[in-house]
Design an enzyme around this catalytic site. Sequence first.
Site, short mmCIF file in Angstrom:
data_model
loop_
_atom_site.label_atom_id
_atom_site.label_comp_id
_atom_site.label_asym_id
_atom_site.label_seq_id
_atom_site.Cartn_x
_atom_site.Cartn_y
_atom_site.Cartn_z
N CYS A 171 0.82 -1.22 0.00
CA CYS A 171 0.00 0.00 0.00
C CYS A 171 0.84 1.26 0.00
CB CYS A 171 -0.91 0.07 1.21
SG CYS A 171 -1.06 -1.38 2.12
N GLU A 224 0.59 2.78 -15.36
CA GLU A 224 -0.28 1.61 -15.18
C GLU A 224 -1.57 1.96 -14.45
OE1 GLU A 224 2.84 2.02 -14.15
OE2 GLU A 224 3.26 1.03 -12.25
N GLU A 241 2.77 8.27 -7.46
CA GLU A 241 2.03 7.03 -7.72
C GLU A 241 0.86 7.27 -8.66
OE1 GLU A 241 -0.46 5.39 -4.61
OE2 GLU A 241 0.27 3.37 -5.03
#
Lengths: 591, 597, 161
Positions: A312, A379, A374
């Site tokens: 995470c 992706e 992030e």
Amino acid sequence: MDQVKLIIDGKMVEVPAGTTVYKAAKVLGIDIPVLCYMDLKDLNIENKPGGCRICSVEIEGRRNLAPSCSTDVADGMVVKTNSMRVINARRTVMELILSDHPKDCLICAKSGNCDLQDMAIKLGIRDIPGQEYAEVSTYRLDTSPSIIREMDKCIMCRRCETMCNDFQTVGALNAVNRGFHAVVAPAFEMNLEHSPCTYCGQCVAVCPTGALTEVDHTPKVIQALSDPTKTVVVQTAPAVRAALGEEFGLEPGTRVTGKMVTALKNLGFDYVFDTDFAADLTIMEEGTELLDRLTKHLNGDKDVQLPILTSCCPGWVNFFEYHFSEMKDIPSTARSPQQMFGSIAKSYFAEQIGVDRKEMVVVSIMPCLAKKYECQRDEFKVDSNPDVDYSITTRELAHLIKQANMDLVNMEDNEFDAPLGESTGAGVIFGATGGVIEAATRTAYELHTGKTLESVDFKQLRGLEGIRSASVDFDGLEIKIGIAHGLGNARKLLEDIKAGNSQYHAIEIMACPGGCIGGGGQPLHHGDSSILKARTKAIYAEDEGKVLRKSHENPYIIKLYEEFLGNPMSEKAHQLLHTHYFERKKKVFEV
Amino acid sequence: MSKYSMHLLVCGGTGCKASESDILTEKLKKELAKQGLEETVQVIMTGCFGFCEKGPIVKVMPDNTFYTQVKPSDAEEIVEEHVIKGRRINRLLYKDPKSKEEVEDTGKMGFYKKQLRIALRNCGFIDPESIDEYIARDGYMALGKVLTEMTPEATIALMKDSGLRGRGGAGFPAGLKWELARNNASEKKYVVCNADEGDPGAFMDRSILEGDPHSVLESMAIIGHCIGADEGYIYIRAEYPLAIARLKTALQQARDYGLLGDNILGTGFNFDIGLKYGAGAFVCGEETALIHSMEGDRGEPTLKPPFPAEKGYLGKPTNVNNVETLANVPPILLKGAEWFSSIGTEKSKGTKVFALAGQINNVGLIEVPMGTTLREVIFEIGGGIKDGKKFKAVQTGGPSGGCLTEKHLDTPIDYENLVANGSMMGSGGMIVMDEDDCMVSIAKYYLDFTVEESCGKCAPCRIGNKRLHELLERICEGKGEEADLDRLRNLGEVIKDTSLCGLGQSSPNPVLSTLDNFMDEYQSHVVDKKCTAGVCKDLLEYFILEDNCVGCTACARACPVGAITGERKELHVVNPVTCIKCGACMEKCKFDAVILR
Amino acid sequence: MSSVKVELRKDQIEKIHSFCDAFNNAHGELINVLHKTQSEFGYLPAEVQEVIADRMGLPVAKVFGVVTFYSFFTMIPKGEFPISICTGTACYVRGAENVLAEFKKQLNIEVGETSADGKFSLSCLRCVGACGLAPVVLVGDKTYGRVAPDDVKEIISEYGS
């Protein structure tokens, strides 16, 4: 330990041998000004290069002034912290530091929250003699996805270097050059993007000036909020509610969950949701993956490796992608809660309310700088549209609220919106070190054993020790759990795995000290680790106050699987909630 | 040395080598071979003789003849005249600058008369690449004595009694230092030789390492025995290739002779030495910085305590001494504490090596008893000021030291006196300045050095020295104000008071000492905008000399701004207000009438 | 610190590896490894530092931090004939500054730079211990003593420029 008696500013004080003069003075209530010094005692991080010399004091019998932060007391020592010699020296040194520092405080990101500025105010500096002909250091501005380095403002306190090397063992930053040109920088003074930087933001969290700051996304958020064609959805990470109040003068550890929701609604967000919901979802996926891998492993499947590592924390993901890329199959493939949220918001939820994903803007409020990076990863985009558009920090949210003339302290409480605002106590403890694995244990235990837990509190998993280990009895099956916070501690566990010495079935890793509550995007703790402890307490208090404390009991999660995803680890879940990892280490000049 | 009846000692120090002494050596050998004398006359390339001003030096033994400024082309004559016919070559002898007479041997030379060579005892006498020659001059006897006849405690006590103090800078008592390292219990300890000589005008350590490397090795082994260490390192500047080569040779020889390695002299004592290279950072002369550099890090100093004697190299107790200190150790142990402490002053015992340079007749490396006066050093040993100019100042202690003046000439040189007068011993650089040197520029020069060499760790040194330098630059450019002089002083004192290490704590000394001793020069720069020494170009004016000017008008025609006026065949005048100091007039004048003043 | 981009051949990388291995890749030997490598390559470009860091298991930033701390290490290739002017005190008081200025003028480069044709590079050093010959200039290993600004042109011409 031996006690030592000494006199500071005419007052006698008795302290244990080995105490520094600075700390002995504190006992007397004398607050010697410091600048480069930093002591995060609960985390075993101490930075005292003796570089700024602001804390200099006069010690009888010594030829020169001594830096109180790094000078030990001695019996019979006579110290003056406020003689004219000391005051003149301190002022002169401060003038020197300021003579090589920009004076653009009005538009500096750290203005009002800057140790250097505070010191200039305290010492009443009004004039820098010779400034008009003094050479001032200038460096190229370095803008990365998460962090801005404006090294003109560096005062060589070396705190960032300590965090990056000693604590995180990332090695992105080092002192380079010599003398007047000395500065802290990545290799070859290239940008952070070309370095092993994980964007954990611990350098930013400890920087006493505006040299290291976060990339500010609030203007983009304001733009989105003022665009009537956009549906703006916000998610707030668990650690934010435990620290936001500090920016408004509330005691550390004051929970402001309800007030924060009100503020966000008042700011004009169309839907105010909770990342905790996505944390529950993470547990469903990660917990299932854990059980799956565990079962296969116990059944002798040699292709399945243990331990499983949590995924995470984006700083941690960046870390293993750079330093341990050969082990990139070991971490869970589950996306982080931020990204799970974005993915569900722009698919399931967008469908529900009939909005095209391109017209939806997902904003996340995070305690973290790595989250900025992030959410920009390829992706996590669909047709180049990111699942999460902007990630702003707790500090940036506080600025937004202040800009909007809102009085957070006296705001009424409000509830998160449904459906993505509902969460269990398991989701909220993601904010503290050990929380993710505790939440996973609550669910995995019940799924594995089919029994109901008598107590959901796994106190053996909590604490501030850098590396902790515990065993949980899964009805006869002993599950060994490792926990690390701080990447230096994580490295130790990874080296063990690499060497084949790891005993663990599952390991939780958080990049920041204390977990997300000590994230690089949180209100600055200015080196006071008691603040981290208070935030942790607040997180667990929120958990205890919840009726539902196990992720799999979250009714909206159950509904989400029923209506949309099917089962955990289903093909759809894989597509929307899982990811894969890359080798990030490249040659500097190939990037 | 018995095999040969005669020795030709050729100086192989860096200065003489730069003047082709190595070629000279080869030439001498060839000439001797030609005459079939290679078996009876030996040519030895030694370490530095010290008299660098007149290098290359050739000394003929046993008759002690001292030839100066010998060229390779003189080799044939030396062999034919002196070696074969026994006739001295007068034109190569040193001539006394006062009596103008030729001086035959060193004992009669002013340069050597007042010197007492303890640390330099072997430099210029032995072949530094021969351990046998070192042993022939009592080499390794002290080590033998310490290992077989003395306890470490007794050795340390003797060193303490001798009063030897560190020759690298601050003058900490050597014996006490050893004792501290000995008293810190640890399985592992280290002995370090600080050979990172970085003072920009000092080369005594280099000369000792090049001329007498074994004395350093011997002393390190002695210290190893005293403090309980079996490993030593020499931290040496990579820029000293000759010294490194000779150390490597010496190390190998010592190991071959069983004087280093395991079970030294059969006593069960083990000790060996490795080399670590510096890489050009003056601050690494500071012991904590040196240790960090040895550990492969940036050479940034750390706060003391802990001292290296408690926590040094790799965290273990470490004794650090500099080269000159070590070179003093064997003679003290052989001749006793009483002998050594009888030399020098009350608190500074023994001798000190100085690198004498600047505006002085006899530039070179000298060693004098502590307590010798500056006057003796400069005017007797140094032969006075070059070209008959007037002495103005002498700078001791390099970038950490200060400038002393006429009134200090009769002060006996020792640690205390130098500090009391605003300078310091430092490593032993001694630069003499004359009336043509501008003291503000000199202070600026040293600050320039410090700014470049500051490690940048602490704010006062990193920024403060930069600001001092900027102030001095402005003063030299004529932009200084009177208030700047107060700022210089305050800044200098605060930098001294607050800097982390010895570099910053002493870096303002050149400024503060010149402010103390040459305030009038600062004043004239700041108030009158004049540089009396004529060094600061921005403060000079073009001026036409009445006696030389013929009124040719060439200068006036060359002046691009019309600053020169005058009628043909009459004196021309420069208007200093319009003059842009381009120098065109001076270039054009054929009568040397245009000057800068 | 400015640098030059280079592409390392496989045998060069192996050579660097052998230097690191010779010192057991011990972190404390970094400076020795850098010395060895610079003596082989003449300078320490970024690519070389990366190979060293990788082999020794050190952050590149740390290697760069060490390289930039010590004036002996350089990231720019030296000229075919490296010229060093001694600016030690003895040379300074005997006019080294003027000699340096003349070299800069004649070669049209600053200290730390290399001439465009790669022939000459200019650097300063502090005291070579030949104070009797002050001011001193070194070209490669050859020492020139008592150099005056007027001699500079001739010295350069010896190396065919």
